[in-house]
Design a protein around this motif. Sequence first.
Motif: not given
Length: 210
Positions: A27-50
């Motif tokens: 995680i640390e190595e990948a975060a230092k090498k790239s300036g972008l990360v992708w955020l996704s919702p966690a813990g939401l139901s499938e309908e709520a995430a749509k």
Amino acid sequence: MPEQPSASAAGSEAPWVPEPDFDAALIEEAAKKSGLVWLSPAGLSEEAAKGPDRSGPQAVWHVWHDGAVTVVAGGAEQPLPVWAVPGRVVEIGMRSKESGGRVISWLSQVELVVPGTPDWGAAAAALHAERLNLAEGDDYQRRWARESAILRMRPLGGAVPPEGGSEAARPVPTPATTLGRMPKMIGGVPKAKTRTQAPAQPKERRKGRK
């Protein structure tokens, strides 16, 4: 019968030392090498995430600071989805800078860095060092404290197994832009001229008189 090792020989062996956490190092190595990360919702139901405000993943620029993905958002800075708020658990995907393929995904709880604290000042300085296209003389610290938020996300545990799919998504509209005009070359890039040589003419021989 084979000889048993003596107590002195057993005592001279080096003690077993556990290996470092492979996921944390990745995680640390990948975060230092790239300036972008992708955020996704966690813990939401499938309908709520749509819903339109809960679709993911969303790419955000960040710096790796103090063992955490650190971002500045809001105001004139990049937007974040409504679910990426302090206290919410999000999934963070990291991709290879070379191939674009997913390297690792992990969970984190979004944490607000409080303005006016030493942590906020250090995080702001780290973000400012990587922030592109800031206007000269921009009082970014005052502006960020007034209209933006600095958030950090530390890994909660190991990697999250991928569920499949490319996670491709349309870029999110943002007020951020490049300052000033892009340089323009009048006439375009000059092309190298190729010289064409005329075929050599045979020289006439003049006969001399005897």
